[in-house]
Design an enzyme around this catalytic site. Sequence first.
Site, PDB file in Angstrom:
ATOM      1  N   SER A  71     -51.493 -23.785  36.680  1.00 44.56           N
ATOM      2  CA  SER A  71     -50.620 -23.047  37.594  1.00 44.56           C
ATOM      3  C   SER A  71     -50.968 -23.415  39.027  1.00 44.56           C
ATOM      4  O   SER A  71     -52.095 -23.816  39.321  1.00 44.56           O
ATOM      5  CB  SER A  71     -50.803 -21.539  37.390  1.00 44.56           C
ATOM      6  OG  SER A  71     -50.157 -20.806  38.419  1.00 44.56           O
ATOM      7  N   TYR A 129     -55.537 -13.676  35.733  1.00 42.96           N
ATOM      8  CA  TYR A 129     -54.741 -14.857  35.384  1.00 42.96           C
ATOM      9  C   TYR A 129     -55.258 -16.090  36.113  1.00 42.96           C
ATOM     10  O   TYR A 129     -55.447 -17.156  35.514  1.00 42.96           O
ATOM     11  CB  TYR A 129     -53.283 -14.601  35.736  1.00 42.96           C
ATOM     12  CG  TYR A 129     -52.370 -15.785  35.504  1.00 42.96           C
ATOM     13  CD1 TYR A 129     -51.914 -16.088  34.231  1.00 42.96           C
ATOM     14  CD2 TYR A 129     -51.965 -16.598  36.567  1.00 42.96           C
ATOM     15  CE1 TYR A 129     -51.071 -17.179  34.025  1.00 42.96           C
ATOM     16  CE2 TYR A 129     -51.129 -17.677  36.366  1.00 42.96           C
ATOM     17  CZ  TYR A 129     -50.690 -17.968  35.084  1.00 42.96           C
ATOM     18  OH  TYR A 129     -49.868 -19.051  34.883  1.00 42.96           O
TER      19      TYR A 129
END
Length: 247
Positions: A127, A140
């Site tokens: 990400s 996350y």
Amino acid sequence: MKTALITGCSSGYGLEIARHFHAQGWTVIATMRKPREDVLPRSDRLRVLPLDVTAPASIADAVEAAGPIDVLVNNAGIGVVGAFEATPMAHVRKVFETNTFGVMAMTQAVIPQMRERRSGVIVNVTSSVTLAPMPLAAAYTASKQAIEGFTGSLAHELAEFGVRTKLVEPGYAPTTRFAANTDIPVMDLIPETYADYAGPIFAAFANPPMTTKESDVAEAVWMAANDTTARLRYPAGADAVALASNA
């Protein structure tokens, strides 16, 4: 004809990656926790297999059923948005089980066959939060940062055997339903004391200046899978490319 096994193909990036590889003439093993064949084209070059990356037996069954794998795309993941102090540790561990340990387990399962053939590519989808950590996503971000270090180290370890590891770093894509891919409602993780802080952040999420398309990620994964150089990172999407250039 080469074969790609892709995790997390029921929607979002994984679905688009599977479609892209299939369109390029590859054999695609599209895996999902709950198989749905209706989302992918019918073809003798495309198989849908059940796979839970947190379950060792499921991993073993999928890898055996897939046969020789030229490219593994570790795309399956779950998100969590909220204040870290309000995020139950049980859920933090769940995020790591999928996003970190699931990737490691899948990688470990395919290394022997790739090493023996002295050929293969492992593409790990992380990400853009690894390029610029965003607020309200600490667990996350940590789960994805762990895979960045893991992949970089493994690149050195496996180069001797002709196996390449790559990182694709997607930007923010509203269509992937990041915040919805969790079993804890976002607002349950925003205590009242964080409300004033979280409001503008959620407003920015709803109207970002730049976003990433699913096709951007599929193209970046395709590039990574076919790149024979030592390049490690492939930002995907205008926002991720901008972050990478400023990193």
